[in-house]
Design a protein around this motif. Structure first.
Motif, PDB file in Angstrom:
ATOM      1  N   VAL A 118     -14.488  24.184  41.955  1.00  0.00           N
ATOM      2  CA  VAL A 118     -14.599  25.366  42.798  1.00  0.00           C
ATOM      3  C   VAL A 118     -15.403  25.062  44.063  1.00  0.00           C
ATOM      4  CG1 VAL A 118     -15.457  27.739  42.918  1.00  0.00           C
ATOM      5  CG2 VAL A 118     -14.332  26.917  40.844  1.00  0.00           C
ATOM      6  N   GLN A 119     -16.426  24.235  43.959  1.00  0.00           N
ATOM      7  CA  GLN A 119     -17.205  23.877  45.146  1.00  0.00           C
ATOM      8  C   GLN A 119     -16.340  23.153  46.171  1.00  0.00           C
ATOM      9  OE1 GLN A 119     -20.469  21.765  43.322  1.00  0.00           O
ATOM     10  NE2 GLN A 119     -21.817  23.549  43.570  1.00  0.00           N
ATOM     11  N   TRP A 120     -15.466  22.269  45.719  1.00  0.00           N
ATOM     12  CA  TRP A 120     -14.575  21.547  46.617  1.00  0.00           C
ATOM     13  C   TRP A 120     -13.629  22.526  47.311  1.00  0.00           C
ATOM     14  CZ3 TRP A 120      -9.263  20.964  46.868  1.00  0.00           C
ATOM     15  CH2 TRP A 120      -8.805  19.998  47.764  1.00  0.00           C
ATOM     16  N   VAL A 121     -13.070  23.461  46.542  1.00  0.00           N
ATOM     17  CA  VAL A 121     -12.160  24.454  47.111  1.00  0.00           C
ATOM     18  C   VAL A 121     -12.891  25.295  48.156  1.00  0.00           C
ATOM     19  CG1 VAL A 121     -10.794  26.522  46.620  1.00  0.00           C
ATOM     20  CG2 VAL A 121     -10.647  24.538  45.106  1.00  0.00           C
ATOM     21  N   CYS A 122     -14.107  25.736  47.858  1.00  0.00           N
ATOM     22  CA  CYS A 122     -14.896  26.528  48.801  1.00  0.00           C
ATOM     23  C   CYS A 122     -15.168  25.739  50.080  1.00  0.00           C
ATOM     24  CB  CYS A 122     -16.201  26.992  48.165  1.00  0.00           C
ATOM     25  SG  CYS A 122     -15.960  28.261  46.921  1.00  0.00           S
ATOM     26  N   LEU A 123     -15.494  24.475  49.952  1.00  0.00           N
ATOM     27  CA  LEU A 123     -15.743  23.636  51.117  1.00  0.00           C
ATOM     28  C   LEU A 123     -14.488  23.504  51.972  1.00  0.00           C
ATOM     29  CD1 LEU A 123     -17.598  21.788  52.762  1.00  0.00           C
ATOM     30  CD2 LEU A 123     -16.892  19.909  51.259  1.00  0.00           C
TER      31      LEU A 123
END
Length: 104
Positions: A13-18
């Motif tokens: 999810v952090q990668w997607v948010c970035l």
């Protein structure tokens, strides 16, 4: 839905948010130097019913009619044109879009 339901894979999810942040910030940065005329033009290309007749219901009277959205005030009121050519400003709380009704 969820990313897992749509892709069948676990997602960071952090990668997607970035990635989403980078995409949005790139779009924002590009449009920072646009004139208001260009911003309005871009906005109107995505505005439902702009320069075309669409079916609505006036909530106060339950009157169903077709109107053309001809613009938006800085305050957010829609500028509409009625079938008889009369122009009117309405708040979104005053109307309902009738997406599934045939032409009147």
């Amino acid at each position: 839905t969820s990313l897992f339901n749509e892709t069948g894979k676990e997602t960071n999810v952090q990668w997607v948010c970035l990635q989403l942040f980078q995409l949005i910030s790139g779009e924002f940065e590009e449009k920072m130097n646009w004139s208001m005329e260009n911003l309005y033009s871009e906005y109107y290309t995505y505005l439902y019913g702009f320069q075309q007749f669409i079916n609505i219901t006036f909530l106060e009277t339950s009157e169903k009619t077709s109107v053309k959205i001809i613009g938006v005030h800085e305050s957010g009121l829609l500028k509409i044109e009625l079938l008889n050519g009369e122009k009117k400003d309405v708040d979104l709380k005053e109307i309902r879009f009738d997406f599934h009704h045939n032409e009147l």
